[in-house]
Design a protein around this motif. Structure first.
Motif, mmCIF file in Angstrom:
data_model
loop_
_atom_site.group_PDB
_atom_site.id
_atom_site.type_symbol
_atom_site.label_atom_id
_atom_site.label_comp_id
_atom_site.label_asym_id
_atom_site.label_seq_id
_atom_site.Cartn_x
_atom_site.Cartn_y
_atom_site.Cartn_z
ATOM 1 N N GLY A 182 5.487 10.823 -17.809
ATOM 2 C CA GLY A 182 4.769 9.592 -18.114
ATOM 3 C C GLY A 182 4.974 8.446 -17.152
ATOM 4 N N GLY A 183 5.723 8.657 -16.068
ATOM 5 C CA GLY A 183 5.869 7.612 -15.063
ATOM 6 C C GLY A 183 4.536 7.263 -14.408
ATOM 7 N N VAL A 184 4.418 6.021 -13.938
ATOM 8 C CA VAL A 184 3.174 5.537 -13.318
ATOM 9 C C VAL A 184 3.439 5.183 -11.863
ATOM 10 N N TRP A 185 2.708 5.808 -10.957
ATOM 11 C CA TRP A 185 2.908 5.558 -9.524
ATOM 12 C C TRP A 185 1.942 4.523 -8.949
ATOM 13 N N PHE A 186 0.873 4.196 -9.659
ATOM 14 C CA PHE A 186 -0.187 3.349 -9.097
ATOM 15 C C PHE A 186 0.267 1.888 -9.040
ATOM 16 N N SER A 187 0.519 1.390 -7.818
ATOM 17 C CA SER A 187 1.018 0.033 -7.625
ATOM 18 C C SER A 187 0.788 -0.349 -6.164
ATOM 19 N N PRO A 188 0.568 -1.654 -5.870
ATOM 20 C CA PRO A 188 0.298 -2.046 -4.479
ATOM 21 C C PRO A 188 1.383 -1.654 -3.483
ATOM 22 N N ASP A 189 2.635 -1.539 -3.931
ATOM 23 C CA ASP A 189 3.722 -1.243 -2.997
ATOM 24 C C ASP A 189 4.004 0.253 -2.856
ATOM 25 N N ALA A 190 3.240 1.094 -3.558
ATOM 26 C CA ALA A 190 3.484 2.537 -3.552
ATOM 27 C C ALA A 190 2.440 3.249 -2.704
ATOM 28 N N PRO A 191 2.845 3.994 -1.672
ATOM 29 C CA PRO A 191 1.866 4.711 -0.833
ATOM 30 C C PRO A 191 1.075 5.735 -1.644
ATOM 31 N N PHE A 192 -0.209 5.845 -1.332
ATOM 32 C CA PHE A 192 -1.099 6.778 -2.027
ATOM 33 C C PHE A 192 -1.879 7.585 -0.997
ATOM 34 N N GLY A 193 -1.916 8.885 -1.191
ATOM 35 C CA GLY A 193 -2.669 9.769 -0.314
ATOM 36 C C GLY A 193 -2.320 11.199 -0.647
ATOM 37 N N GLY A 194 -2.880 12.151 0.117
ATOM 38 C CA GLY A 194 -2.740 13.532 -0.292
ATOM 39 C C GLY A 194 -2.262 14.495 0.768
ATOM 40 N N TYR A 195 -1.876 15.672 0.293
ATOM 41 C CA TYR A 195 -1.584 16.819 1.138
ATOM 42 C C TYR A 195 -2.869 17.621 1.322
ATOM 43 N N LYS A 196 -2.795 18.566 2.251
ATOM 44 C CA LYS A 196 -3.854 19.569 2.441
ATOM 45 C C LYS A 196 -5.224 18.881 2.592
ATOM 46 N N GLN A 197 -6.245 19.375 1.905
ATOM 47 C CA GLN A 197 -7.599 18.844 2.094
ATOM 48 C C GLN A 197 -7.867 17.588 1.259
ATOM 49 N N SER A 198 -6.812 16.996 0.740
ATOM 50 C CA SER A 198 -6.952 15.699 0.073
ATOM 51 C C SER A 198 -6.833 14.535 1.037
ATOM 52 N N GLY A 199 -6.564 14.816 2.318
ATOM 53 C CA GLY A 199 -6.645 13.716 3.267
ATOM 54 C C GLY A 199 -5.558 13.660 4.305
ATOM 55 N N ILE A 200 -5.636 12.583 5.097
ATOM 56 C CA ILE A 200 -4.715 12.322 6.194
ATOM 57 C C ILE A 200 -4.305 10.858 6.125
ATOM 58 N N GLY A 201 -3.003 10.603 6.025
ATOM 59 C CA GLY A 201 -2.513 9.231 6.010
ATOM 60 C C GLY A 201 -2.270 8.720 4.600
ATOM 61 N N ARG A 202 -1.863 7.475 4.501
ATOM 62 C CA ARG A 202 -1.543 6.843 3.218
ATOM 63 C C ARG A 202 -2.181 5.469 3.131
ATOM 64 N N GLU A 203 -2.557 5.114 1.898
ATOM 65 C CA GLU A 203 -3.111 3.802 1.604
ATOM 66 C C GLU A 203 -2.150 3.097 0.651
ATOM 67 N N MET A 204 -2.074 1.779 0.774
ATOM 68 C CA MET A 204 -1.164 0.932 -0.014
ATOM 69 C C MET A 204 0.278 1.125 0.453
ATOM 70 N N GLY A 205 1.138 0.215 0.006
ATOM 71 C CA GLY A 205 2.519 0.245 0.437
ATOM 72 C C GLY A 205 2.667 -0.100 1.908
ATOM 73 N N VAL A 206 3.905 -0.104 2.389
ATOM 74 C CA VAL A 206 4.156 -0.368 3.807
ATOM 75 C C VAL A 206 3.485 0.692 4.667
ATOM 76 N N ALA A 207 3.495 1.943 4.201
ATOM 77 C CA ALA A 207 2.856 3.021 4.965
ATOM 78 C C ALA A 207 1.368 2.762 5.142
ATOM 79 N N GLY A 208 0.706 2.228 4.101
ATOM 80 C CA GLY A 208 -0.709 1.921 4.205
ATOM 81 C C GLY A 208 -0.999 0.798 5.174
ATOM 82 N N PHE A 209 -0.137 -0.213 5.202
ATOM 83 C CA PHE A 209 -0.272 -1.296 6.175
ATOM 84 C C PHE A 209 -0.103 -0.762 7.593
#
Length: 486
Positions: free
Chosen positions: A446-473
């Motif tokens: 039940g933890g929640v990861w969706f937050s401006p400071d948390a990187p979001f993105g995927g493995y495999k065919q879900s994408g390349i790179g991260r959005e949000m968080g320091v990594a997204g900047f």
């Protein structure tokens, strides 16, 4: 009832403008199918003008080097969004069909908070790092690593959560010192245009730093991926379109950020509270009619409790139903368009062909707008197309597993790797399973990861790179190493 914002206009080189040839296209309310406005149908000349303005602003203004200016302008935009929050929320429900309860999360509040977060980040970010003195090849040298903006960014965004994704690209790119051309989906151009209007009327951004163009033609929009004046393409959308953008950008070797599709698994282990987990997953699959790339749309449950999980999920969806997004109790609203409704309906027909059965739902709702019943599909295994392909509708497939190893195998048996969840009566056991799931985000018990400071993105065919968080900047920064005599 809150009035909608002014008529949609593009923002090009600091000016709010229509299409160069004056043409427009309709903006539809997906809940009713009725026209609620019109958007400029940008020409190739409009897009080229926006690219030229962004290139000029990056090369000739002080935007890329003046952190203080960037901070001031982003704070102005943040304030303008808060001051116009009611109109933004009303437009989101009208243009996107997004239920009002989502405005406290991805619909409005979280992305606006994210703009404030990235502004705070850039204000304190260390753009230079001193590596100290070394003597490579016997030459004493002082080395510095400098982070610099990547340049002109083409931000291409989808229709499902426009403000979230628009700001998750535009905020970090501008904060980094880039200039931006934003191209929203033709189904939801108005929210992007409203963002452009707020920039033009309420901030000190220099002309050309931020531009919004709204072409309906994929060919016209494709100029953003091929023009050599564009340094980076940041795209969120389908995996198929992401592949096309990557190929189009290859000849000029642009940096490409891709946040793509998902078919995320919600794993319920045999010691978990099955009713709670199955009900929560069914609820999640209904949110915004299932139109979210990170939504868990595969419910993976112990085989011996499969029928119970199906019953709970179906009962939950029947309680939720599909409602007018303007209804304060709405969770599942309409699909965005007739084309999307037809696509989901085709998957429902395919479910029957593949041997599945509907525990609830399974039909288009015959009323104005673009509606599909919340649907639970039973009787399919993970090899079915319904379990492998992103549907982007309120459709949940329930799949049986035979223990922890089998659950991990099923979750990872996917072209995608965007998100997921694990539920167990033992946090240690849940963590052990989560550690084996190849996804960019995962919720444990039940933890929640969706937050401006948390990187979001995927493995495999879900994408390349991260959005949000320091990594997204940092996606919008280049790295330069400088050596001077010590």
């Amino acid at each position: 009832m809150t009035a909608l914002p002014p008529t949609a206009q593009q923002l090009v080189d600091g000016e709010l403008v229509g299409a160069g040839d004056g043409t427009t296209y309709p903006i539809l309310n997906p809940a009713t199918g009725a026209e609620i406005g019109r958007a400029p149908d940008a020409t190739a000349a409009d897009v080229e003008g926006a690219i030229a303005a962004a290139r000029r602003a990056f090369d000739e203004s002080g935007w890329s080097t003046d952190v203080e200016l960037r901070v001031r302008c982003l704070r102005q935009l943040h304030r303008a969004l808060l001051d116009h929050a009611d109109a933004f929320r009303a437009l989101t429900t009208a243009e996107v069909g997004m239920p009002g309860f989502m405005m406290g999360a991805a619909g409005f509040d979280v992305p606006v908070d994210g703009l404030g977060w990235v502004t705070d980040l850039v204000e304190s970010y260390e753009f230079e790092t001193d590596l100290g003195v070394a003597a490579p090849m016997g030459i004493p040298s002082r080395r510095t690593v400098r982070r610099e903006p990547v340049g002109v960014v083409a931000a291409i965004t989808p229709w499902n959560v426009p403000t979230q994704i628009n700001l998750a690209k535009v905020g970090p790119a501008l904060a980094a010192g880039c200039t931006v051309v934003l191209k929203p989906a033709p189904d939801t151009p108005w929210l992007a245009c409203e963002l452009g209007r707020l920039v033009a009327e309420h901030t000190d951004l220099p002309p050309g730093v931020f531009n919004v163009v709204t072409p309906r033609s994929n060919e016209v929009a494709g100029l953003l991926a091929t023009d050599p004046r564009v340094d980076m393409v940041s795209f969120t959308g389908s995996t198929a379109t992401g592949r096309s953008i990557m190929a189009a950008a290859a000849p000029t070797l642009k940096r490409v950020f891709l946040e793509l599709g998902g078919k995320s698994a919600a794993i319920v282990l045999d010691d978990a509270d099955l009713a709670s987990a199955a009900g929560a997953t069914a609820f999640t699959a209904c949110i915004h009619a299932g139109q979210g790339c990170a939504i868990t749309t595969r419910l993976v449950v112990p085989r011996e409790r499969y029928d119970e999980a199906v019953r709970v999920a179906a009962a939950t969806m029947e309680t939720i139903g599909a409602k007018d997004p303007a209804d304060p109790g709405a969770i599942c609203g309409p699909l965005i368009s007739r084309a999307q409704r037809d696509r989901v309906e085709a998957y429902l027909r395919l479910a029957v062909e593949e041997g599945g059965r509907f525990a609830t739902g399974g039909r288009v709702i015959d009323q104005a707008g673009f509606w599909v019943e919340p649907t639970v599909i039973a009787g399919l295994d993970n090899s079915s197309r319904l379990a492998q392909e992103e549907i982007f509708g309120p459709v949940l497939v329930v799949i049986a597993h035979d223990g922890d190893d089998d659950a991990v195998r099923i979750a990872n048996d996917s072209a995608y790797g965007l998100s997921g969840s694990v539920e167990s009566g033992s946090l240690e056991r849940a963590r052990a399973v989560a550690a084996r799931i190849r996804t960019g985000t995962i919720a444990v018990n039940g933890g929640v990861w969706f937050s401006p400071d948390a990187p979001f993105g995927g493995y495999k065919q879900s994408g390349i790179g991260r959005e949000m968080g320091v990594a997204g900047f940092e996606e919008y920064l280049e790295t330069k190493t400088i050596a001077e005599p010590a």
